[in-house]
Design a protein around this motif. Structure first.
Motif, PDB file in Angstrom:
ATOM      1  N   GLN A 192       5.090  -5.589 -50.753  1.00 23.17           N
ATOM      2  CA  GLN A 192       5.864  -5.899 -49.556  1.00 23.17           C
ATOM      3  C   GLN A 192       6.510  -7.265 -49.728  1.00 23.17           C
ATOM      4  N   ARG A 193       7.847  -7.282 -49.843  1.00 25.68           N
ATOM      5  CA  ARG A 193       8.552  -8.565 -49.954  1.00 25.68           C
ATOM      6  C   ARG A 193       8.806  -9.093 -48.552  1.00 25.68           C
ATOM      7  N   ILE A 194       8.321 -10.290 -48.300  1.00 21.85           N
ATOM      8  CA  ILE A 194       8.412 -10.864 -46.963  1.00 21.85           C
ATOM      9  C   ILE A 194       9.832 -11.349 -46.678  1.00 21.85           C
ATOM     10  N   VAL A 195      10.371 -10.902 -45.544  1.00 26.15           N
ATOM     11  CA  VAL A 195      11.683 -11.335 -45.087  1.00 26.15           C
ATOM     12  C   VAL A 195      11.539 -12.434 -44.040  1.00 26.15           C
ATOM     13  N   SER A 196      10.552 -12.286 -43.159  1.00 22.09           N
ATOM     14  CA  SER A 196      10.274 -13.323 -42.170  1.00 22.09           C
ATOM     15  C   SER A 196       8.817 -13.255 -41.762  1.00 22.09           C
ATOM     16  N   LEU A 197       8.300 -14.372 -41.271  1.00 24.30           N
ATOM     17  CA  LEU A 197       6.900 -14.460 -40.874  1.00 24.30           C
ATOM     18  C   LEU A 197       6.825 -15.281 -39.587  1.00 24.30           C
ATOM     19  N   HIS A 198       6.344 -14.645 -38.509  1.00 23.95           N
ATOM     20  CA  HIS A 198       6.257 -15.304 -37.209  1.00 23.95           C
ATOM     21  C   HIS A 198       4.844 -15.196 -36.649  1.00 23.95           C
ATOM     22  N   TYR A 199       4.524 -16.075 -35.711  1.00 24.66           N
ATOM     23  CA  TYR A 199       3.304 -15.912 -34.923  1.00 24.66           C
ATOM     24  C   TYR A 199       3.690 -15.910 -33.451  1.00 24.66           C
ATOM     25  N   ASP A 200       2.857 -15.241 -32.619  1.00 21.04           N
ATOM     26  CA  ASP A 200       3.234 -15.037 -31.226  1.00 21.04           C
ATOM     27  C   ASP A 200       2.966 -16.278 -30.378  1.00 21.04           C
ATOM     28  N   CYS A 201       3.321 -16.177 -29.078  1.00 20.22           N
ATOM     29  CA  CYS A 201       3.242 -17.321 -28.172  1.00 20.22           C
ATOM     30  C   CYS A 201       1.808 -17.817 -27.982  1.00 20.22           C
ATOM     31  N   ASP A 202       0.831 -16.920 -28.138  1.00 19.96           N
ATOM     32  CA  ASP A 202      -0.568 -17.319 -28.010  1.00 19.96           C
ATOM     33  C   ASP A 202      -1.157 -17.813 -29.328  1.00 19.96           C
ATOM     34  N   GLY A 203      -0.423 -17.584 -30.410  1.00 20.53           N
ATOM     35  CA  GLY A 203      -0.894 -18.018 -31.717  1.00 20.53           C
ATOM     36  C   GLY A 203      -2.025 -17.187 -32.281  1.00 20.53           C
ATOM     37  N   ASP A 204      -2.213 -15.967 -31.736  1.00 22.44           N
ATOM     38  CA  ASP A 204      -3.348 -15.170 -32.207  1.00 22.44           C
ATOM     39  C   ASP A 204      -2.945 -13.895 -32.940  1.00 22.44           C
ATOM     40  N   THR A 205      -1.659 -13.746 -33.242  1.00 24.53           N
ATOM     41  CA  THR A 205      -1.190 -12.585 -34.001  1.00 24.53           C
ATOM     42  C   THR A 205       0.025 -12.979 -34.842  1.00 24.53           C
ATOM     43  N   LEU A 206       0.065 -12.487 -36.069  1.00 27.04           N
ATOM     44  CA  LEU A 206       1.211 -12.710 -36.945  1.00 27.04           C
ATOM     45  C   LEU A 206       2.082 -11.461 -36.972  1.00 27.04           C
ATOM     46  N   LEU A 207       3.382 -11.660 -37.117  1.00 28.28           N
ATOM     47  CA  LEU A 207       4.324 -10.563 -37.333  1.00 28.28           C
ATOM     48  C   LEU A 207       5.010 -10.814 -38.661  1.00 28.28           C
ATOM     49  N   VAL A 208       4.817  -9.890 -39.605  1.00 27.47           N
ATOM     50  CA  VAL A 208       5.377 -10.040 -40.946  1.00 27.47           C
ATOM     51  C   VAL A 208       6.414  -8.953 -41.151  1.00 27.47           C
ATOM     52  N   ARG A 209       7.679  -9.332 -41.233  1.00 22.20           N
ATOM     53  CA  ARG A 209       8.751  -8.362 -41.492  1.00 22.20           C
ATOM     54  C   ARG A 209       8.981  -8.305 -42.992  1.00 22.20           C
ATOM     55  N   VAL A 210       8.975  -7.084 -43.547  1.00 23.70           N
ATOM     56  CA  VAL A 210       8.985  -6.930 -44.993  1.00 23.70           C
ATOM     57  C   VAL A 210       9.978  -5.872 -45.448  1.00 23.70           C
ATOM     58  N   GLU A 211      10.329  -5.945 -46.705  1.00 21.32           N
ATOM     59  CA  GLU A 211      10.972  -4.847 -47.411  1.00 21.32           C
ATOM     60  C   GLU A 211       9.866  -4.114 -48.149  1.00 21.32           C
ATOM     61  N   GLN A 212       9.576  -2.900 -47.703  1.00 22.58           N
ATOM     62  CA  GLN A 212       8.464  -2.130 -48.229  1.00 22.58           C
ATOM     63  C   GLN A 212       8.874  -1.371 -49.483  1.00 22.58           C
ATOM     64  N   ASN A 213       8.101  -1.516 -50.525  1.00 23.28           N
ATOM     65  CA  ASN A 213       8.332  -0.792 -51.774  1.00 23.28           C
ATOM     66  C   ASN A 213       7.340   0.365 -51.847  1.00 23.28           C
ATOM     67  N   GLY A 214       7.807   1.590 -51.516  1.00 26.32           N
ATOM     68  CA  GLY A 214       6.904   2.738 -51.498  1.00 26.32           C
ATOM     69  C   GLY A 214       6.151   2.825 -50.186  1.00 26.32           C
ATOM     70  N   PRO A 215       5.148   3.728 -50.099  1.00 27.67           N
ATOM     71  CA  PRO A 215       4.392   3.889 -48.861  1.00 27.67           C
ATOM     72  C   PRO A 215       3.521   2.675 -48.564  1.00 27.67           C
ATOM     73  N   ALA A 216       3.345   2.383 -47.285  1.00 30.30           N
ATOM     74  CA  ALA A 216       2.499   1.255 -46.897  1.00 30.30           C
ATOM     75  C   ALA A 216       1.035   1.657 -46.816  1.00 30.30           C
ATOM     76  N   CYS A 217       0.790   2.925 -46.508  1.00 31.21           N
ATOM     77  CA  CYS A 217      -0.584   3.391 -46.310  1.00 31.21           C
ATOM     78  C   CYS A 217      -1.212   3.885 -47.611  1.00 31.21           C
ATOM     79  N   HIS A 218      -2.522   3.662 -47.763  1.00 25.97           N
ATOM     80  CA  HIS A 218      -3.216   4.102 -48.967  1.00 25.97           C
ATOM     81  C   HIS A 218      -3.268   5.623 -49.083  1.00 25.97           C
ATOM     82  N   THR A 219      -2.997   6.330 -47.943  1.00 26.61           N
ATOM     83  CA  THR A 219      -2.990   7.793 -47.968  1.00 26.61           C
ATOM     84  C   THR A 219      -1.691   8.351 -48.560  1.00 26.61           C
TER      85      THR A 219
END
Length: 229
Positions: free
Chosen positions: A75-102
């Motif tokens: 997953q190549r990171i395009v942007s990385l943010h955290y929310d207003c409470d600072g307790d969750t990250l949002l990572v926007r990516v360019e996904q190479n292939g499936p994200a899930c192990h299934t």
């Protein structure tokens, strides 16, 4: 209001839990589909920033893991943010292939049925204030087909045949739109335009270009043509 901070400043504001972790939501920057949720600690966050690819902390193995290091589905990171409470990250990516192990495009494949109001919401979809919600849904579905390639799906067929086949279909549908317009047949024009938009979106996904980038270009042209005050 969006603010940009250094890694050190951001890490100081993030509310790490008792184990020193924070949940990270990973989103496909092109389709806007939520792909997965994992945990980061300070070290994995630093590695993610330094490498430009996602690193997480495995709670089950108690070790760092580089997403896609074994599978190649990085997953190549395009942007990385955290929310207003600072307790969750949002990572926007360019996904190479499936994200899930299934092997699924997204980890969020299980749906809970019977949620009150969902049927009414679905029936009111056409009246939604978001006129172009269907394009978002279609883009996400095409992105899923691109990764998973389900057998028998028409989109899979197009991706497997390659860009020349996709371009041929775009050309054919463009001609059909012209014919429908010349015939002054709006029912036919509606159908053929739908086919053209679909194949154009398949082409965009094949070429790794998002609708956002097209919208940005349209916005740039629109602003350029505005008369100066």
């Amino acid at each position: 209001m969006s603010t940009s901070k250094t890694l050190e400043a951001a890490a100081a504001e993030i509310k790490w839990n008792e184990a020193g972790l924070v949940p990270a939501i990973v989103q496909d920057v092109k389709s806007k589909e939520v792909l997965m949720m994992a945990y980061m600690n300070r070290e994995s966050l630093a590695l993610s920033v330094e490498s430009g690819e996602t690193w997480f902390w495995s709670r089950s193995r108690s070790e760092l893991w580089h997403k896609g290091a074994t599978s190649g589905h990085t997953q190549r990171i395009v942007s990385l943010h955290y929310d207003c409470d600072g307790d969750t990250l949002l990572v926007r990516v360019e996904q190479n292939g499936p994200a899930c192990h299934t092997g699924s495009y997204s980890c969020f494949t299980g749906e809970i049925q019977g949620v009150k109001g969902t049927e009414a919401g679905a029936s009111a979809f056409q009246q939604s204030s978001d006129r172009f919600a269907m394009l978002n849904q279609l883009e996400a579905t095409i992105a899923q087909r691109y990764v998973e390639r389900p057998e028998g799906a028409y989109t899979t067929y197009l991706f497997e045949k390659g860009v020349d086949k996709i371009l041929k279909k775009v050309g054919e549908e463009s001609a059909e739109v012209i014919i429908a317009a010349k015939n002054k047949d709006n029912d036919e024009l509606r159908c053929e335009t739908s086919d053209l938009i679909f194949h154009l979106m398949v082409l965009l996904r094949d070429r790794g270009l998002s609708l956002d980038e097209v919208m940005t270009e349209l916005g740039r042209r629109h602003n350029k043509t505005k008369p100066s005050a």
